[in-house]
Design an enzyme around this catalytic site. Sequence first.
Site, PDB file in Angstrom:
ATOM      1  N   ARG A 104       0.789  -0.939   0.285  1.00 23.10           N
ATOM      2  CA  ARG A 104      -0.282  -0.204   0.140  1.00 23.10           C
ATOM      3  C   ARG A 104       0.658   0.891   0.233  1.00 23.10           C
ATOM      4  O   ARG A 104       1.462   1.291   0.843  1.00 23.10           O
ATOM      5  CB  ARG A 104      -1.132   0.230   1.226  1.00 23.10           C
ATOM      6  CG  ARG A 104      -2.020  -1.187   1.011  1.00 23.10           C
ATOM      7  CD  ARG A 104      -2.846  -0.906   2.150  1.00 23.10           C
ATOM      8  NE  ARG A 104      -2.931   0.053   3.779  1.00 23.10           N
ATOM      9  CZ  ARG A 104      -2.912   0.282   4.558  1.00 23.10           C
ATOM     10  NH1 ARG A 104      -4.891   0.190   4.506  1.00 23.10           N
ATOM     11  NH2 ARG A 104      -2.693   0.265   5.954  1.00 23.10           N
ATOM     12  N   THR A 108      -1.222   7.195  -0.052  1.00 22.16           N
ATOM     13  CA  THR A 108      -2.933   7.128  -0.408  1.00 22.16           C
ATOM     14  C   THR A 108      -3.266   6.207  -0.212  1.00 22.16           C
ATOM     15  O   THR A 108      -4.474   5.805  -0.743  1.00 22.16           O
ATOM     16  CB  THR A 108      -2.351   7.725  -2.537  1.00 22.16           C
ATOM     17  OG1 THR A 108      -1.891   6.237  -2.391  1.00 22.16           O
ATOM     18  CG2 THR A 108      -1.756   8.134  -3.223  1.00 22.16           C
ATOM     19  N   ASP A 200       0.500  -4.674  12.177  1.00 22.69           N
ATOM     20  CA  ASP A 200       0.624  -4.392  10.662  1.00 22.69           C
ATOM     21  C   ASP A 200       1.068  -6.296  10.836  1.00 22.69           C
ATOM     22  O   ASP A 200       1.943  -6.151  11.213  1.00 22.69           O
ATOM     23  CB  ASP A 200       2.040  -3.930  10.387  1.00 22.69           C
ATOM     24  CG  ASP A 200       2.922  -3.858   9.109  1.00 22.69           C
ATOM     25  OD1 ASP A 200       2.407  -5.172   8.764  1.00 22.69           O
ATOM     26  OD2 ASP A 200       2.750  -2.756   8.235  1.00 22.69           O
TER      27      ASP A 200
END
Length: 209
Positions: A104, A108, A200
């Site tokens: 990713r 954005t 994560d």
Amino acid sequence: MSKTVIMDHPLVQHKVSLLRNKNTGTKEFKELVSELAMLLCYEATRDLPTEEVEIETPIAVAKTHMLSGRKVALVPILRAGLGMVDGMLALIPAAKVGHIGMYRNEETLEPVEYYCKLPADIAEREVIVLDPMLATGGSACDAITQIKKRGVKNIKFIGIIGAPEGLKRLQELHPDVDIYMAALDERLNENGYIVPGLGDAGDRIFGTK
Ligand code: PRP
Ligand code: URA
């Protein structure tokens, strides 16, 4: 009509709780991801076709059932999806494994594809896409779009934790894809992380943080 299953099973819920704990170390985290993949695989393969066969037991001939028809391909989304492959292969050892690399863009939050290698006969297979985290849904949606471009008709998605935003996007963009997850969380935070989530997933599986 496709379906979404949030696997409300005590073993699944217990293992997800351990996964969420920030004090769970890399070794245990990896084992839990693999075990959850196995449990989710069990549910996601409930509709695989079988055929009647005759087997000679030491006592008599038995009419029984074995898997028939379409074969399976697993497609983990790199990196974190890799953590789910062993658990899936423990139950479906004959599955072929393709890989799609996505990360990713941190600003954005849009996925960037950097690798794609899929089995040559993938169009004839039932494909199961693997990624523990469904956050904005961008990575899963783009991966499934790539797989559909190869002519694949039967696709399932298995994740561990999803956000409502990602689930909605996946359901809207790919309404034909069945979705199996262990938990559906509250929301995304301003950085695109699932709340409460587990942090994560890639970093926790590979010990990179
Ligand atoms: C994570 C995760 C998914 C993606 C989910 O990967 O494993 O692939 O984010 O987010 P999305 O639904 O908003 O697309 P990440 O990009 O951190 O890469 P990594 O697996 O290499 O750490
Ligand atoms: N990717 C992760 O690994 N965790 C999140 O919470 C969101 C995306």
